[in-house]
Design an enzyme around this catalytic site. Structure first.
Site: not given
Ligand code: NAD
Length: 283
Positions: A98, A54, A121
């Site tokens: 994460q 990412k 997200d």
């Protein structure tokens, strides 16, 4: 093999080029460089690898990446303080925490603390609720990528029978809502569903998001169907496989995504796009 491959890698590359052009526009016209803060707690090797990919994609698209590495022993208070700091930082347009987080951490409390406008997200309950209500929202990246892949096959999904196998908050549920928004007739299957084979075999668009290698056999695929395989499973020989028995399904499907090279690259491309959307909203 009769099915055509849906090349997620190539489609994602096109998308990333568009995002990079939008980043240049935002920067030259508005002086805004989209920034992503990635929070990684602990040293899970899979998470390290995702975060690395990412960060690399972020920089390649001309955006700024702020990496925050925290030890496995991090406390809830420390993590919450970092999220609050990032919420207040105007250079940070997107925040990605994460998962999984270390076991002493209440992950939901951390996700709930992320500013919904920076929730690239799409995991915050506000964004989940807005998606369910058909309002503009930041939507989880993997489902967004799946819909784009399906639309390369069927530009209109209206009236098609879509079956989503898996009902997680990050893939199955939001994907079902997105397909519904596109006027597909949607069925969601899960671990307690009866007669998965029969339901799956009725799908014009079949999406597998379970995490079990070869769960989807050739008998579960309707001839000519578009099969999208979200699953990522590590086999004993170290190779990666999806949830679909690729060889068997390819004989029957019309189109199919490979693993790797299908949904995975789209997830990262959509994350970049979500970030540009978040940054555009504040310009
Ligand atoms: P999850 O474990 O949260 O959810 C799995 C779902 O599968 C559950 O809803 C469960 O009810 C259902 N399920 C379990 N066994 C089943 C069965 N026998 N029949 C039907 N349904 C069954 O997983 P997740 O986070 O949604 O991820 C699913 C898979 O997708 C995993 O392999 C994950 O690694 C992968 N994934 C890939 C990407 C990507 O970018 N390629 C992104 C996210 C997740």
């Amino acid at each position: 093999m009769s099915a055509r491959i849906i090349d997620g890698k190539a489609i994602a590359a096109e998308l990333r080029a568009k995002v990079a052009a939008e980043v240049t526009r935002l920067s030259t016209q508005h002086g805004v460089t989209p920034g992503l803060a990635v929070v990684l707690a602990g040293n899970n090797p899979a998470s390290e690898s995702y975060v690395g990919s990412k960060a690399k994609a972020t920089k390649e698209a001309g955006m700024t990446s702020f990496d925050h590495r925290l030890p496995d022993s991090v406390s809830q208070a420390e993590l919450m303080a970092l999220v609050n700091k990032l919420n207040a930082d105007p250079a940070v347009h997107g925040i990605l925490v994460q998962l999984p987080l270390p076991q002493q951490i209440d992950a939901q409390q951390v996700l709930d603390a992320v500013d919904p406008t920076k929730d690239v997200d799409g995991f915050h309950p506000v964004n989940a609720g807005r998606l369910a209500s058909g309002l503009p929202a930041l939507v989880p990246c993997t489902p967004l990528g799946c819909v784009l892949l399906a639309k390369t096959v069927h530009p209109s999904l209206a009236g098609l029978d879509a079956v989503v196998i898996g009902r997680s908050n990050i893939v199955g549920k939001p994907l079902a809502l997105l397909l519904l928004q596109k006027d597909a007739t949607v069925t969601i299957c899960h671990s307690k569903s009866r007669d998965l084979e029969k339901i799956a075999a009725s799908a014009d668009i079949l999406v597998a998001a379970v995490g079990k290698a070869k769960l989807i056999t050739g008998r579960m695929v309707k001839p000519g169907a578009c099969v999208i395989d979200v699953g990522v499973n590590r086999l004993t020989d170290g190779s990666l496989a999806g949830d679909v028995d690729f060889a068997a399904a390819s004989e029957i499907a019309g189109w199919i995504t490979p693993v790797p090279g299908g949904v995975g690259p789209m997830t990262i491309a959509m994350l970049l796009e979500n970030r540009v959307r978040a940054a555009s909203a504040v310009k």
